[in-house]
Design a protein around this motif. Structure first.
Motif, PDB file in Angstrom:
ATOM      1  N   GLN A  61      -6.187   6.059 -41.397  1.00  0.00           N
ATOM      2  CA  GLN A  61      -7.250   5.931 -41.396  1.00  0.00           C
ATOM      3  C   GLN A  61      -8.261   6.055 -43.594  1.00  0.00           C
ATOM      4  O   GLN A  61      -7.876   7.110 -43.715  1.00  0.00           O
ATOM      5  CB  GLN A  61      -8.309   6.401 -40.966  1.00  0.00           C
ATOM      6  CG  GLN A  61      -8.500   5.231 -39.557  1.00  0.00           C
ATOM      7  CD  GLN A  61     -10.116   6.705 -39.049  1.00  0.00           C
ATOM      8  OE1 GLN A  61      -9.718   7.471 -38.077  1.00  0.00           O
ATOM      9  NE2 GLN A  61     -10.433   5.845 -38.942  1.00  0.00           N
ATOM     10  N   ARG A 128     -14.295   7.174 -37.784  1.00  0.00           N
ATOM     11  CA  ARG A 128     -14.212   6.047 -36.812  1.00  0.00           C
ATOM     12  C   ARG A 128     -12.846   5.423 -36.841  1.00  0.00           C
ATOM     13  O   ARG A 128     -12.646   4.948 -37.968  1.00  0.00           O
ATOM     14  CB  ARG A 128     -15.231   5.404 -36.554  1.00  0.00           C
ATOM     15  CG  ARG A 128     -16.632   6.424 -35.850  1.00  0.00           C
ATOM     16  CD  ARG A 128     -17.945   4.885 -36.179  1.00  0.00           C
ATOM     17  NE  ARG A 128     -18.796   5.927 -35.086  1.00  0.00           N
ATOM     18  CZ  ARG A 128     -19.713   4.650 -35.071  1.00  0.00           C
ATOM     19  NH1 ARG A 128     -19.819   3.926 -35.310  1.00  0.00           N
ATOM     20  NH2 ARG A 128     -20.411   5.696 -34.228  1.00  0.00           N
ATOM     21  N   LYS A 129     -11.919   4.930 -35.663  1.00  0.00           N
ATOM     22  CA  LYS A 129     -10.998   4.138 -35.687  1.00  0.00           C
ATOM     23  C   LYS A 129     -11.218   2.835 -35.844  1.00  0.00           C
ATOM     24  O   LYS A 129     -10.922   1.689 -36.063  1.00  0.00           O
ATOM     25  CB  LYS A 129     -10.011   4.716 -34.769  1.00  0.00           C
ATOM     26  CG  LYS A 129      -9.420   5.720 -35.052  1.00  0.00           C
ATOM     27  CD  LYS A 129      -8.175   6.183 -33.513  1.00  0.00           C
ATOM     28  CE  LYS A 129      -7.328   7.333 -34.280  1.00  0.00           C
ATOM     29  NZ  LYS A 129      -6.494   7.554 -33.050  1.00  0.00           N
ATOM     30  N   SER A 130     -12.609   2.691 -35.573  1.00  0.00           N
ATOM     31  CA  SER A 130     -13.351   1.017 -35.137  1.00  0.00           C
ATOM     32  C   SER A 130     -13.452   0.561 -36.637  1.00  0.00           C
ATOM     33  O   SER A 130     -14.171  -0.634 -36.492  1.00  0.00           O
ATOM     34  CB  SER A 130     -14.341   1.147 -34.300  1.00  0.00           C
ATOM     35  OG  SER A 130     -15.140   1.501 -34.704  1.00  0.00           O
ATOM     36  N   HIS A 135     -11.539  -3.916 -43.326  1.00  0.00           N
ATOM     37  CA  HIS A 135     -12.079  -4.750 -41.871  1.00  0.00           C
ATOM     38  C   HIS A 135     -13.145  -5.319 -42.224  1.00  0.00           C
ATOM     39  O   HIS A 135     -13.622  -5.334 -43.713  1.00  0.00           O
ATOM     40  CB  HIS A 135     -12.000  -3.689 -40.749  1.00  0.00           C
ATOM     41  CG  HIS A 135     -11.867  -3.147 -40.114  1.00  0.00           C
ATOM     42  ND1 HIS A 135     -11.934  -1.961 -39.360  1.00  0.00           N
ATOM     43  CD2 HIS A 135     -10.368  -3.463 -40.283  1.00  0.00           C
ATOM     44  CE1 HIS A 135     -10.063  -2.093 -39.148  1.00  0.00           C
ATOM     45  NE2 HIS A 135      -9.564  -2.573 -39.370  1.00  0.00           N
ATOM     46  N   ASN A 178     -17.363  -6.402 -35.904  1.00  0.00           N
ATOM     47  CA  ASN A 178     -15.962  -5.919 -36.424  1.00  0.00           C
ATOM     48  C   ASN A 178     -15.740  -6.790 -36.147  1.00  0.00           C
ATOM     49  O   ASN A 178     -15.119  -7.161 -34.852  1.00  0.00           O
ATOM     50  CB  ASN A 178     -15.650  -4.336 -36.404  1.00  0.00           C
ATOM     51  CG  ASN A 178     -14.614  -4.346 -36.893  1.00  0.00           C
ATOM     52  OD1 ASN A 178     -13.601  -5.236 -37.747  1.00  0.00           O
ATOM     53  ND2 ASN A 178     -14.337  -3.123 -37.683  1.00  0.00           N
ATOM     54  N   LEU A 181     -10.822  -6.590 -35.096  1.00  0.00           N
ATOM     55  CA  LEU A 181     -10.149  -5.387 -33.670  1.00  0.00           C
ATOM     56  C   LEU A 181      -9.453  -6.684 -32.983  1.00  0.00           C
ATOM     57  O   LEU A 181      -8.785  -5.864 -32.797  1.00  0.00           O
ATOM     58  CB  LEU A 181     -11.703  -4.816 -33.429  1.00  0.00           C
ATOM     59  CG  LEU A 181     -12.345  -3.565 -34.502  1.00  0.00           C
ATOM     60  CD1 LEU A 181     -13.655  -3.423 -32.994  1.00  0.00           C
ATOM     61  CD2 LEU A 181     -11.601  -2.793 -35.118  1.00  0.00           C
ATOM     62  N   THR A 182     -10.017  -7.937 -33.793  1.00  0.00           N
ATOM     63  CA  THR A 182      -9.244  -8.557 -32.377  1.00  0.00           C
ATOM     64  C   THR A 182      -8.079  -9.105 -33.336  1.00  0.00           C
ATOM     65  O   THR A 182      -8.809 -10.185 -33.913  1.00  0.00           O
ATOM     66  CB  THR A 182     -10.049  -8.980 -31.757  1.00  0.00           C
ATOM     67  OG1 THR A 182     -10.895  -9.917 -31.894  1.00  0.00           O
ATOM     68  CG2 THR A 182     -10.373  -8.120 -30.299  1.00  0.00           C
TER      69      THR A 182
END
Length: 299
Positions: A61, A128-130, A135, A178, A181-182
């Motif tokens: 991160q 936070r990794k999310s 991103h 976000n 994330l996918t």
């Protein structure tokens, strides 16, 4: 009166001479203290750079790596400042300042509640990794790429290249969408066809057009198609399918390409996509007899 002025002049002269002697006496210490501060400044930059490289190998991160390197740099510079004050024989003054800081810390904390909450929120966001740098997110009414997570602001670069600085506290307290994330996202396109259209044919043409337009759609069965309602001037439907993408721009591009493909397929088969219309129909016919009686009455 003259004696009092002379006495005041002598006191002032003695004071100035004393200060001058103190400055001359402490010039070596002052020079050493300045050198110490400069050395510790460059040490902080060098050490923080090394720490950043080491941490980045374990932590992926970027925002967290930036926070750690900044904290390391601050600690090293603070150590240099304490050492410089000690060289200048200001240790007692330093102790007084530390004591005063403990007393005034509560007052300052109350006055800076918003700033401190943003600071702690920035630390939480960094872990936070999310949510990471790069991103594509949508939050607080703004959408764009995350370019910085500092101890104060969450910086987003919108599609028009404008930077939006959002307080970290607002990011934690509000939902964040976000897109990164996918690797896949669903595209939804709405449309309508005329009431005279063959609905089965419209369904088949739409699914075929989508499957040919997008390489991610392997077969027509992967395209979802649903009629929704009998509209004012058309029978409305939606079609849904998946594409590869992780940014809002990919979604807009997918919708645009799908609309073009559907329009071409419908035009080739003469399927009408009606625009909203309003028809005015007059069914009441006035009898000629009534008109004649009305004219006679006027005469």
């Amino acid at each position: 009166m003259t004696e009092e002025l002379n006495r005041a002049y002598e006191l002032l002269s003695d004071k100035l001479i004393g200060w001058f002697n103190a400055i001359v006496k402490n010039i070596p210490n002052l020079i050493i203290a300045i050198i110490v501060l400069v050395v510790f400044y460059y040490i902080s930059k060098y050490v923080s750079r090394i720490i950043g490289k080491l941490v980045s190998k374990k932590v992926h991160q970027d925002s967290l790596v930036n926070i750690i390197t900044k904290i390391v740099a601050i600690v090293i510079i603070a150590a240099g400042l304490f050492l410089a004050l000690g060289i200048l024989n200001l240790s007692k003054t330093l102790e007084t300042l530390i004591g005063a800081a403990g007393v005034s810390g509560l007052v300052i904390g109350l006055a800076l509640q918003g700033t401190l909450s943003n600071t702690f929120a920035g630390i939480v966001l960094s872990f936070r990794k999310s949510i990471e740098l790069g991103h594509w997110v949508e939050t607080n009414g703004f959408a764009g790429e995350v370019v910085e997570i500092s101890l104060k602001n969450f910086v987003v670069k919108e599609a028009d290249n404008k930077l939006v600085m959002i307080p970290n506290k607002s990011i934690l307290e509000n939902p964040v969408k976000n897109y990164s994330l996918t690797k896949k996202m669903r595209i939804i396109v709405s449309c309508g066809v005329g009431y005279e259209s063959d609905l089965e044919k419209v369904k088949q043409l739409t699914k075929s057009a989508i499957a040919k337009q997008f390489a991610e759609v392997e077969k027509e069965e992967d395209v979802e198609f649903y009629y929704q309602e009998f509209g004012d001037s058309s029978i409305n439907f939606i079609t849904r399918f998946w594409i590869k993408g992780n940014k809002a721009k990919d979604k807009i591009t997918g919708q645009s390409d799908a609309i073009i493909a559907i329009k071409k397929a419908f035009d080739a088969e003469n399927i009408n996509i009606p625009f909203p219309i309003r028809t005015l129909q007059f069914d009441n016919k006035l009898s000629l007899a009534k008109d004649e009686k009305f004219n006679e009455a006027e005469a």
